[in-house]
Design a protein around this motif. Structure first.
Motif, mmCIF file in Angstrom:
data_model
loop_
_atom_site.group_PDB
_atom_site.id
_atom_site.type_symbol
_atom_site.label_atom_id
_atom_site.label_comp_id
_atom_site.label_asym_id
_atom_site.label_seq_id
_atom_site.Cartn_x
_atom_site.Cartn_y
_atom_site.Cartn_z
ATOM 1 N N PHE A 111 0.804 -1.221 0.000
ATOM 2 C CA PHE A 111 0.000 0.000 0.000
ATOM 3 C C PHE A 111 0.842 1.280 0.000
ATOM 4 O O PHE A 111 0.433 2.301 0.544
ATOM 5 N N TYR A 112 2.014 1.208 -0.640
ATOM 6 C CA TYR A 112 2.817 2.406 -0.869
ATOM 7 C C TYR A 112 2.608 2.846 -2.311
ATOM 8 O O TYR A 112 2.634 2.035 -3.232
ATOM 9 N N TYR A 113 2.409 4.155 -2.472
ATOM 10 C CA TYR A 113 2.199 4.697 -3.818
ATOM 11 C C TYR A 113 3.459 4.557 -4.666
ATOM 12 O O TYR A 113 4.581 4.607 -4.165
ATOM 13 N N ASP A 114 3.251 4.418 -5.967
ATOM 14 C CA ASP A 114 4.332 4.345 -6.939
ATOM 15 C C ASP A 114 4.971 5.729 -7.055
ATOM 16 O O ASP A 114 4.345 6.676 -7.532
ATOM 17 N N THR A 115 6.206 5.843 -6.629
ATOM 18 C CA THR A 115 6.902 7.130 -6.616
ATOM 19 C C THR A 115 7.059 7.714 -8.015
ATOM 20 O O THR A 115 6.935 8.931 -8.206
ATOM 21 N N ALA A 116 7.314 6.859 -9.002
ATOM 22 C CA ALA A 116 7.471 7.348 -10.380
ATOM 23 C C ALA A 116 6.177 7.993 -10.874
ATOM 24 O O ALA A 116 6.207 9.028 -11.552
ATOM 25 N N LEU A 117 5.030 7.408 -10.528
ATOM 26 C CA LEU A 117 3.741 7.976 -10.941
ATOM 27 C C LEU A 117 3.442 9.282 -10.199
ATOM 28 O O LEU A 117 2.880 10.215 -10.776
ATOM 29 N N ILE A 118 3.825 9.347 -8.931
ATOM 30 C CA ILE A 118 3.661 10.604 -8.186
ATOM 31 C C ILE A 118 4.516 11.692 -8.834
ATOM 32 O O ILE A 118 4.059 12.828 -9.021
ATOM 33 N N ASN A 119 5.742 11.338 -9.189
ATOM 34 C CA ASN A 119 6.622 12.321 -9.841
ATOM 35 C C ASN A 119 6.064 12.782 -11.179
ATOM 36 O O ASN A 119 6.164 13.959 -11.533
ATOM 37 N N LYS A 120 5.454 11.856 -11.917
ATOM 38 C CA LYS A 120 4.836 12.221 -13.194
ATOM 39 C C LYS A 120 3.673 13.192 -12.964
ATOM 40 O O LYS A 120 3.528 14.193 -13.680
ATOM 41 N N ALA A 121 2.847 12.914 -11.944
ATOM 42 C CA ALA A 121 1.736 13.810 -11.607
ATOM 43 C C ALA A 121 2.264 15.172 -11.175
ATOM 44 O O ALA A 121 1.723 16.219 -11.557
ATOM 45 N N LEU A 122 3.332 15.174 -10.403
ATOM 46 C CA LEU A 122 3.936 16.422 -9.951
ATOM 47 C C LEU A 122 4.445 17.242 -11.138
ATOM 48 O O LEU A 122 4.276 18.462 -11.174
ATOM 49 N N GLU A 123 5.025 16.577 -12.126
ATOM 50 C CA GLU A 123 5.483 17.266 -13.339
ATOM 51 C C GLU A 123 4.320 17.956 -14.051
ATOM 52 O O GLU A 123 4.445 19.094 -14.497
ATOM 53 N N VAL A 124 3.193 17.241 -14.153
ATOM 54 C CA VAL A 124 2.010 17.819 -14.809
ATOM 55 C C VAL A 124 1.511 19.031 -14.025
ATOM 56 O O VAL A 124 1.205 20.077 -14.597
ATOM 57 N N ILE A 125 1.440 18.899 -12.714
ATOM 58 C CA ILE A 125 0.959 19.991 -11.863
ATOM 59 C C ILE A 125 1.867 21.215 -12.003
ATOM 60 O O ILE A 125 1.397 22.347 -12.151
ATOM 61 N N GLU A 126 3.169 20.991 -11.984
ATOM 62 C CA GLU A 126 4.107 22.108 -12.129
ATOM 63 C C GLU A 126 4.028 22.726 -13.527
ATOM 64 O O GLU A 126 4.042 23.947 -13.678
ATOM 65 N N MET A 127 3.923 21.878 -14.561
ATOM 66 C CA MET A 127 3.867 22.359 -15.941
ATOM 67 C C MET A 127 2.620 23.218 -16.193
ATOM 68 O O MET A 127 2.661 24.205 -16.915
ATOM 69 N N THR A 128 1.494 22.834 -15.581
ATOM 70 C CA THR A 128 0.239 23.547 -15.808
ATOM 71 C C THR A 128 0.045 24.723 -14.853
ATOM 72 O O THR A 128 -0.905 25.491 -15.008
ATOM 73 N N GLY A 129 0.898 24.854 -13.852
ATOM 74 C CA GLY A 129 0.803 25.964 -12.914
ATOM 75 C C GLY A 129 -0.303 25.836 -11.893
ATOM 76 O O GLY A 129 -0.697 26.817 -11.255
#
Length: 196
Positions: free
Chosen positions: A118-136
């Motif tokens: 039940f630990y989140y996939d760090t690579a997927l979190i990082n991908k989501a973080l990239e999208v959030i940062e890219m879109t502001g």
């Protein structure tokens, strides 16, 4: 000499405290985030009166996130979804413009998975973080939890999907499939706020 020993002892105690606390509650030393709620508990579909979740930084949230806002837009998106990503800057603009109107936006990232412990996939979190940062985007974006999966995510077949929730956790109106323009979202939000 006693003073020096006391200072050194205090330094070790402080360092020990930081070392013991650095992992966080359910976060292992490697920084991974754990799904925050009970996988055995079941939750009522489309009712946000009780849930727990965390955002991509590990901050915990529950149903109290809706308190103090007449209307909350919950935008369910995925990192692979181009229409989701394309509308996120408009959602950020909507969030800022309507901030003083008892309205808020919460993102819900649908495609961040977790492992057998039940630990989140760090690579997927990082991908989501990239999208959030890219879109502001600055509004809260929650990771899938067992409660959010029961309440909504297991019945999401297309993204983006957007729902609206009142301050008591009740869904308001219909579910909107697909992205919309800023002007379209403004019209929908104005219409819903007028009925509340």
């Amino acid at each position: 000499m006693k003073k020096l020993i006391s200072i050194i002892l205090c330094a070790f105690l402080v360092l020990g405290c930081f070392a013991a606390c650095s992992g966080g509650g359910d976060t292992p030393g490697d920084g991974r985030l754990r799904v925050p709620d009970d996988p055995e508990k079941t939750y009522e579909i489309n009712s946000y009166k009780e849930f727990s979740a965390i955002d991509i930084s590990g901050k915990e949230y529950d149903q109290s996130i809706f308190k103090g806002k007449k209307l909350t837009m919950v935008n369910i998106w995925a990192t692979f979804c181009r229409p989701c990503i394309n509308e996120m800057p408009d959602l950020e603009a909507l969030s800022k413009e309507y901030d003083s109107k008892d309205f808020q936006i919460i993102g819900m990232i649908s495609d961040v998975d977790y492992d057998e412990e039940f630990y989140y996939d760090t690579a997927l979190i990082n991908k989501a973080l990239e999208v959030i940062e890219m879109t502001g985007v600055t509004y809260v974006n929650l990771l899938p939890s067992f409660s959010l999966i029961d309440i909504k995510l297991e019945n999401v077949y297309s993204v983006p999907e957007t729902i609206f929730v009142d301050e008591n956790g009740n869904q308001v109106g219909e579910s909107y499939i697909g992205s919309r323009s800023l002007e379209d979202w403004k019209a929908i939000v104005d219409s819903l706020l007028a009925t509340m």
